[in-house]
Design a protein around this motif. Structure first.
Motif, PDB file in Angstrom:
ATOM      1  N   MET A   9       0.804  -1.208   0.000  1.00 45.29           N
ATOM      2  CA  MET A   9       0.000   0.000   0.000  1.00 45.29           C
ATOM      3  C   MET A   9       0.843   1.267   0.000  1.00 45.29           C
ATOM      4  O   MET A   9       0.377   2.332  -0.368  1.00 45.29           O
ATOM      5  CB  MET A   9      -0.941   0.002   1.207  1.00 45.29           C
ATOM      6  CG  MET A   9      -2.073  -1.009   1.107  1.00 45.29           C
ATOM      7  SD  MET A   9      -2.935  -0.913  -0.468  1.00 45.29           S
ATOM      8  CE  MET A   9      -3.449   0.784  -0.445  1.00 45.29           C
ATOM      9  N   TYR A 186     -11.804   3.025  -6.202  1.00 46.74           N
ATOM     10  CA  TYR A 186     -10.576   2.586  -5.547  1.00 46.74           C
ATOM     11  C   TYR A 186     -10.300   3.409  -4.288  1.00 46.74           C
ATOM     12  O   TYR A 186      -9.934   2.876  -3.231  1.00 46.74           O
ATOM     13  CB  TYR A 186      -9.397   2.684  -6.507  1.00 46.74           C
ATOM     14  CG  TYR A 186      -8.086   2.440  -5.821  1.00 46.74           C
ATOM     15  CD1 TYR A 186      -7.685   1.154  -5.481  1.00 46.74           C
ATOM     16  CD2 TYR A 186      -7.258   3.499  -5.457  1.00 46.74           C
ATOM     17  CE1 TYR A 186      -6.508   0.932  -4.811  1.00 46.74           C
ATOM     18  CE2 TYR A 186      -6.079   3.288  -4.789  1.00 46.74           C
ATOM     19  CZ  TYR A 186      -5.701   2.005  -4.468  1.00 46.74           C
ATOM     20  OH  TYR A 186      -4.539   1.781  -3.792  1.00 46.74           O
ATOM     21  N   ILE A 189     -12.456   2.175  -1.499  1.00 41.31           N
ATOM     22  CA  ILE A 189     -11.978   0.899  -0.958  1.00 41.31           C
ATOM     23  C   ILE A 189     -10.769   1.135  -0.063  1.00 41.31           C
ATOM     24  O   ILE A 189     -10.654   0.565   1.036  1.00 41.31           O
ATOM     25  CB  ILE A 189     -11.626  -0.077  -2.093  1.00 41.31           C
ATOM     26  CG1 ILE A 189     -12.893  -0.487  -2.848  1.00 41.31           C
ATOM     27  CG2 ILE A 189     -10.915  -1.327  -1.543  1.00 41.31           C
ATOM     28  CD1 ILE A 189     -12.628  -1.352  -4.063  1.00 41.31           C
ATOM     29  N   LEU A 190      -9.873   1.981  -0.519  1.00 45.28           N
ATOM     30  CA  LEU A 190      -8.663   2.295   0.247  1.00 45.28           C
ATOM     31  C   LEU A 190      -9.013   2.934   1.596  1.00 45.28           C
ATOM     32  O   LEU A 190      -8.380   2.653   2.622  1.00 45.28           O
ATOM     33  CB  LEU A 190      -7.779   3.234  -0.566  1.00 45.28           C
ATOM     34  CG  LEU A 190      -6.379   3.537  -0.039  1.00 45.28           C
ATOM     35  CD1 LEU A 190      -5.558   2.259   0.092  1.00 45.28           C
ATOM     36  CD2 LEU A 190      -5.674   4.530  -0.961  1.00 45.28           C
ATOM     37  N   PRO A 194      -8.313  -0.765   3.688  1.00 45.37           N
ATOM     38  CA  PRO A 194      -6.972  -0.742   3.095  1.00 45.37           C
ATOM     39  C   PRO A 194      -6.304  -2.107   3.066  1.00 45.37           C
ATOM     40  O   PRO A 194      -5.406  -2.331   2.256  1.00 45.37           O
ATOM     41  CB  PRO A 194      -6.211   0.244   3.993  1.00 45.37           C
ATOM     42  CG  PRO A 194      -6.976   0.274   5.275  1.00 45.37           C
ATOM     43  CD  PRO A 194      -8.409   0.083   4.885  1.00 45.37           C
ATOM     44  N   ALA A 197      -7.369  -3.665  -0.414  1.00 44.05           N
ATOM     45  CA  ALA A 197      -7.031  -2.955  -1.655  1.00 44.05           C
ATOM     46  C   ALA A 197      -5.905  -3.606  -2.450  1.00 44.05           C
ATOM     47  O   ALA A 197      -5.971  -3.652  -3.687  1.00 44.05           O
ATOM     48  CB  ALA A 197      -6.694  -1.495  -1.344  1.00 44.05           C
ATOM     49  N   VAL A 260     -13.455  -8.366  -1.406  1.00 42.33           N
ATOM     50  CA  VAL A 260     -13.103  -7.119  -2.078  1.00 42.33           C
ATOM     51  C   VAL A 260     -13.969  -6.907  -3.316  1.00 42.33           C
ATOM     52  O   VAL A 260     -14.337  -5.766  -3.640  1.00 42.33           O
ATOM     53  CB  VAL A 260     -11.596  -7.068  -2.428  1.00 42.33           C
ATOM     54  CG1 VAL A 260     -11.250  -7.956  -3.620  1.00 42.33           C
ATOM     55  CG2 VAL A 260     -11.159  -5.631  -2.704  1.00 42.33           C
TER      56      VAL A 260
END
Length: 364
Positions: A9, A186, A189-190, A194, A197, A260
């Motif tokens: 990440m 995105y 989601i992050l 996290p 992701a 996810v």
């Protein structure tokens, strides 16, 4: 599977460019609509007439054969919007109520040549495809083709750098085009998970057979997110990942991968994420498959075949210098414009003239 998500990440920050947008904010501006001037329409009509008169081979004709003057700067602007901006633009102003379908297709193909290089959309070699309902099937039927039914379509990416649609005739009711920012999905989601992701950067199996019944294999592989040299790209559509699970030899999704994908879909359909537009006759939508996902609402047709909802579709390869990981999306399996894959002969029902390609195939 990433073995150290937190480390991964560090290289995947939130996307802060114009590609990250919310539909409920973008719809207020109208900045995504480009209105053609009278001079631009006249130029395109003159070129379209010449294209019909000359009827060139769609496999070999070049943009330089039909140069643009009045529209030259506009094409550059659309390209910048698609490549480096919000990821799409809607072009409006063509007088399709005066045109034959072949004339509309000629103008559209000329613009397509200037926006990129058309690619084959199926094993029959079609360089222009038709979104025209020839079946009453719904998408829960494994034999249904999305371009040939009236059912709603879930958010997905197509098999090219750019996907474009030109509206010849809208539906009697429904059939709105819906777009959502891949970068904004995105980012959400992050923000929320996290830990999940990084899974988006891992390869998934995608159902090729459901997209094209004549595909040479059941599946292909691609990650959902590509991040190369700081450039974010997305290729998505969980439907084809889930249906690929039915094939023998495809690895089963892990619980984390399923989670996810479910979160991805939940965010995609949240109120305010998408922008919805009703196509008018003559509208052309240019869309980056790396920046935005697209969907369609259910529609109802007129009973007469000549009045049914009818869109033309182009898939374009566009060399805009955008770096993506190897085999991202369907780049590894699509066919180029000039010839079939692997030296195969042309399909016996292939058409490479604008008159033949302006008529939809009757495919159920």
């Amino acid at each position: 599977m990433a073995t150290n998500p937190s480390a991964s990440m560090e290289a995947i920050p939130p996307v802060t460019t114009a590609a990250a947008w919310r539909g409920d904010e973008l719809v207020k501006s109208g900045e995504w609509i480009y209105l053609l001037s009278d001079a631009q329409v006249l130029e395109l009509e003159q070129l379209g007439k010449r294209f019909l008169d000359e009827n060139p081979d769609l496999r070999t004709v070049q943009a330089s054969d039909y140069p643009l003057v009045a529209c030259a700067d506009a094409v550059k602007e659309w390209g910048a919007d698609v490549d480096y901006g919000r990821g799409f633009v809607l072009v409006r102003g063509l007088r399709t109520y005066l045109y034959s379908d072949a004339f509309s297709a000629a103008i559209y193909y000329i613009l397509g040549l200037h926006m990129g290089d058309p690619i084959r959309q199926n094993e029959m070699g079609d360089l222009i495809d038709h979104v025209y309902a020839t079946s009453d099937k719904t998408m829960d039927d494994p034999t249904a083709l999305s371009a040939k039914v009236r059912d709603k379509l879930v958010y997905h990416s197509d098999s090219s750098d750019i996907v474009s649609l030109m509206c010849l005739r809208p539906a009697k009711e429904g059939g709105a085009s819906c777009l959502v920012s891949g970068a904004q999905i995105y980012n959400e989601i992050l923000k929320r998970r996290p830990d999940l992701a990084p899974l988006l950067l891992e390869p998934f199996h995608w159902d090729w057979r459901k997209q094209d019944h004549s595909a040479p294999a059941d599946t292909y592989t691609s990650p959902i997110v590509s991040l190369v040299d700081g450039v974010f790209s997305m290729y998505a559509g969980s439907l084809y990942i889930l249906t690929a699970q039915e094939y023998e030899g495809v690895p089963k999704l892990t619980p984390e991968q399923i989670e996810v994908l479910e979160l991805f879909d939940t965010i995609t359909y949240e109120e305010g994420m998408a922008i919805e537009m009703d196509f008018r006759p003559g509208d052309i939508q240019w869309l980056s498959n790396y920046a935005a996902l697209h969907a369609r609402t259910t529609f109802w047709d007129y009973p007469e075949p000549q009045r049914r909802r009818h869109l033309l579709r182009l898939w374009l390869s566009r060399d805009a210098g955008r770096p993506v990981v190897d085999g991202f999306g369907k780049n590894g399996v699509v066919q180029v414009r000039s010839a079939p894959r692997d030296g195969a002969p042309e399909h016996p029902e292939a058409h490479f003239d604008i008159y033949g390609m302006s008529v939809p195939r009757v495919i159920e």
